[in-house]
Design a protein around this motif. Structure first.
Motif, PDB file in Angstrom:
ATOM      1  N   UNK A  84      41.818  31.635 -13.911  1.00  0.00           N
ATOM      2  CA  UNK A  84      40.447  31.636 -14.430  1.00  0.00           C
ATOM      3  C   UNK A  84      39.587  32.580 -13.594  1.00  0.00           C
ATOM      4  N   UNK A  85      38.824  33.444 -14.330  1.00  0.00           N
ATOM      5  CA  UNK A  85      37.905  34.400 -13.709  1.00  0.00           C
ATOM      6  C   UNK A  85      36.474  34.068 -14.126  1.00  0.00           C
ATOM      7  N   UNK A  86      35.491  34.362 -13.285  1.00  0.00           N
ATOM      8  CA  UNK A  86      34.101  34.091 -13.683  1.00  0.00           C
ATOM      9  C   UNK A  86      33.643  35.014 -14.818  1.00  0.00           C
ATOM     10  N   UNK A  87      32.993  34.443 -15.820  1.00  0.00           N
ATOM     11  CA  UNK A  87      32.495  35.211 -16.968  1.00  0.00           C
ATOM     12  C   UNK A  87      31.091  35.726 -16.652  1.00  0.00           C
ATOM     13  N   UNK A  88      31.085  36.702 -15.733  1.00  0.00           N
ATOM     14  CA  UNK A  88      29.821  37.255 -15.287  1.00  0.00           C
ATOM     15  C   UNK A  88      29.911  38.769 -15.249  1.00  0.00           C
ATOM     16  N   UNK A  89      28.757  39.482 -15.380  1.00  0.00           N
ATOM     17  CA  UNK A  89      28.770  40.946 -15.281  1.00  0.00           C
ATOM     18  C   UNK A  89      29.261  41.348 -13.896  1.00  0.00           C
ATOM     19  N   UNK A  90      29.903  42.469 -13.715  1.00  0.00           N
ATOM     20  CA  UNK A  90      30.109  43.467 -14.784  1.00  0.00           C
ATOM     21  C   UNK A  90      31.393  43.252 -15.560  1.00  0.00           C
ATOM     22  N   UNK A  95      31.259  37.745 -25.643  1.00  0.00           N
ATOM     23  CA  UNK A  95      31.818  37.125 -26.852  1.00  0.00           C
ATOM     24  C   UNK A  95      32.591  35.842 -26.566  1.00  0.00           C
ATOM     25  N   UNK A  96      32.897  35.631 -25.304  1.00  0.00           N
ATOM     26  CA  UNK A  96      33.639  34.416 -24.934  1.00  0.00           C
ATOM     27  C   UNK A  96      32.650  33.354 -24.479  1.00  0.00           C
ATOM     28  N   UNK A  97      32.592  32.236 -25.164  1.00  0.00           N
ATOM     29  CA  UNK A  97      31.673  31.186 -24.723  1.00  0.00           C
ATOM     30  C   UNK A  97      32.151  30.564 -23.423  1.00  0.00           C
ATOM     31  N   UNK A  98      31.270  30.116 -22.619  1.00  0.00           N
ATOM     32  CA  UNK A  98      31.627  29.491 -21.355  1.00  0.00           C
ATOM     33  C   UNK A  98      31.432  30.429 -20.179  1.00  0.00           C
ATOM     34  N   UNK A  99      31.479  29.868 -18.983  1.00  0.00           N
ATOM     35  CA  UNK A  99      31.233  30.667 -17.779  1.00  0.00           C
ATOM     36  C   UNK A  99      32.501  31.124 -17.085  1.00  0.00           C
ATOM     37  N   UNK A 100      33.672  30.891 -17.686  1.00  0.00           N
ATOM     38  CA  UNK A 100      34.935  31.385 -17.126  1.00  0.00           C
ATOM     39  C   UNK A 100      35.744  32.055 -18.209  1.00  0.00           C
ATOM     40  N   UNK A 101      36.603  32.990 -17.759  1.00  0.00           N
ATOM     41  CA  UNK A 101      37.485  33.706 -18.688  1.00  0.00           C
ATOM     42  C   UNK A 101      38.932  33.371 -18.325  1.00  0.00           C
ATOM     43  N   UNK A 102      39.703  32.754 -19.193  1.00  0.00           N
ATOM     44  CA  UNK A 102      41.122  32.498 -18.903  1.00  0.00           C
ATOM     45  C   UNK A 102      41.932  33.774 -19.031  1.00  0.00           C
ATOM     46  N   UNK A 103      42.740  34.056 -18.033  1.00  0.00           N
ATOM     47  CA  UNK A 103      43.588  35.250 -18.053  1.00  0.00           C
ATOM     48  C   UNK A 103      45.001  34.892 -17.603  1.00  0.00           C
ATOM     49  N   UNK A 104      45.974  35.469 -18.271  1.00  0.00           N
ATOM     50  CA  UNK A 104      47.366  35.218 -17.913  1.00  0.00           C
ATOM     51  C   UNK A 104      47.895  36.410 -17.121  1.00  0.00           C
TER      52      UNK A 104
END
Length: 453
Positions: A84-90, A95-104
């Motif tokens: 999980x990565x933070x969904x923050x700039x830059x 387009x992804x809801x939530x404050x984290x981005x799941x990455x494999x």
């Protein structure tokens, strides 16, 4: 030696077949001892223990040589782990809801091929352990010698037991022949009216007792042969025949020589000495544990990956890596465990010193007792031999008087009983003397040195 080779040939030729009739094998004492040292269970196990000790020495030596290991692996990830990565700039994604981005991160297939090398540079305990392994191998050789001495002692005593029981049968057969002759003469005299029926019955009772004694002697002879075969490690389907006499095995000059012999160093002393050396090496090993150790380490590995099994092993997806280094281990504190082991070693060394001193005193006492016992038994044997000759003379005179009508039947029966008692005492003294001779040979440490092979 020719007889021994013939014995071994018989065993190899017929050992796998059940025999309807026992093979009779002629044996001398020397051949019996040589066969026993090769086939007795304890002797065989002692030789195997020496081989184990030698293998242990090689095992200890290997610890100082390079240790090289190879490895290969292949892994499949049915589900690649998510990070999980933070969904923050830059780097955020609106387009992804939530404050984290799941990455494999990763691929479905991974594989690796590597080699590791380790080499001891310095470890004080290694050299002590190597010396201890060699000393232990020497100890097992002394243990083997001790076992062989025990086998020789047991076989000699069993062999002499067969000879004594063989002599017992000879005397019993002579007694039976003598009493049968007397019984026939007495029956003839009774039929002629010169003796009473009770005289015949009295000798018949004596004859029955003599026959029973012969049966017991034969049974004892067979049992003693079985005991000898067990001590030798000879299969039970074979029978043995002793080809030597007691006089040949125990000449008078040999008996006189052994009574004045000083003796050799006993193997038990060497066993204690080696045990003391081993404990001292264990002490040094524990002391060496306070010293640092230094090892060299090397590693080379190639790794590959792919999203499919077919692409995993493509050369473009494989990469190499390597490592060289040294490791220094410095002992700091172990809860005083090494100190306790060192104290235990020192106490054990004191115990072994006490044991060695006691053993030396005990060996001196054994030699004294065995020498006195043998000398006393030889004197008793001489007396019993003379006594048996006198008893034979008394019987002969009593029988002559009885045949001439100037002696009684009771005198003959009593003389026969006295002769049998003298023979029993002679056989007992003979066996005691033979056992005492073996005990003295053991006490002097010459059991094996006296062998002629």
């Amino acid at each position: 030696m020719k007889n021994l080779f013939a014995l071994l040939l018989v065993l190899l030729s017929f050992g796998s077949y059940a025999q309807s009739q026992q093979e009779v094998i002629p044996l001398t004492l020397s051949e019996s001892l040589q066969y026993a040292l090769e086939n007795n269970v304890n002797a065989k196990n002692a030789r195997l223990e020496v081989l184990v000790a030698k293998a242990t020495t090689k095992e200890e030596t290997s610890k100082g040589l390079p240790q090289i290991n190879g490895s290969f692996n292949i892994n499949y990830n049915p589900q690649i782990p998510v990070v999980f990565l933070p969904n923050e700039p830059p780097f955020g994604d609106p387009s992804i809801p939530g404050d984290v981005i799941p990455a494999r991160f990763g691929v479905s297939y991974q594989s690796g091929l590597g080699v590791t090398v380790s080499q001891m540079i310095f470890d004080g305990s290694f050299f002590v352990g190597l010396r201890a392994a060699k000393t232990f191998a020497e100890l097992t050789e002394f243990d083997q010698l001790k076992v062989e001495n025990d086998v020789i002692e047991a076989v000699k005593k069993a062999y002499y037991g067969v000879l004594v029981n063989e002599r017992r049968i000879e005397l019993s057969e002579a007694n039976l022949a003598r009493i049968d002759s007397l019984l026939e003469e007495t029956k003839a005299l009774n039929e002629a009216g010169f003796t009473e029926k009770i005289d015949v019955s009295r000798i018949q009772v004596q004859r029955n007792n003599t026959s029973t004694a012969l049966s017991r002697a034969i049974t004892a002879y067979e049992i003693s042969k079985q005991l000898l075969k067990i001590q030798m490690g000879l299969p039970k389907e074979y029978d043995i025949q002793i080809t030597e006499s007691l006089a040949e095995l125990n000449p008078e000059e040999e008996l006189n020589e052994i009574l004045t012999m000083e003796g050799l160093r006993r193997v038990e002393e060497d066993q204690v000495q080696k045990s003391l050396e081993l404990t001292n090496l264990d002490l040094k090993y524990n002391q060496s544990q306070y010293m640092p150790t230094l090892f060299f380490n090397g590693n080379y590995q190639r790794s590959g990956a792919g999203n499919s099994l077919s692409t995993t092993f493509e050369s473009i997806n494989w990469f190499g890596s390597s490592l060289l280094g040294v490791t220094l281990n410095i002992p700091i504190f172990d809860g005083l465990a090494k100190s306790a082991r060192i104290q235990k070693n020192r106490v054990q060394m004191q115990q072994l010193e006490n044991q060695r001193s006691f053993l030396q005193d005990n060996i001196a006492l054994e030699i004294y007792q065995a020498r006195q016992t043998l000398a006393n038994d030889l004197d008793i044997l001489k007396v019993q031999q003379d006594n048996m000759a006198l008893a034979q003379e008394v019987f002969d005179i009593a029988k002559i008087k009885y045949n001439e009508g100037v002696g009684s039947n009771i005198e003959v029966v009593d003389a026969d009983a006295a002769l049998k008692e003298a023979e029993i005492n002679f056989l007992a003294a003979l066996y005691d003397g033979l056992i005492a001779k073996v005990d003295l040979e053991k006490a002097l440490g010459i059991l094996k040195s006296n062998l002629n092979f």
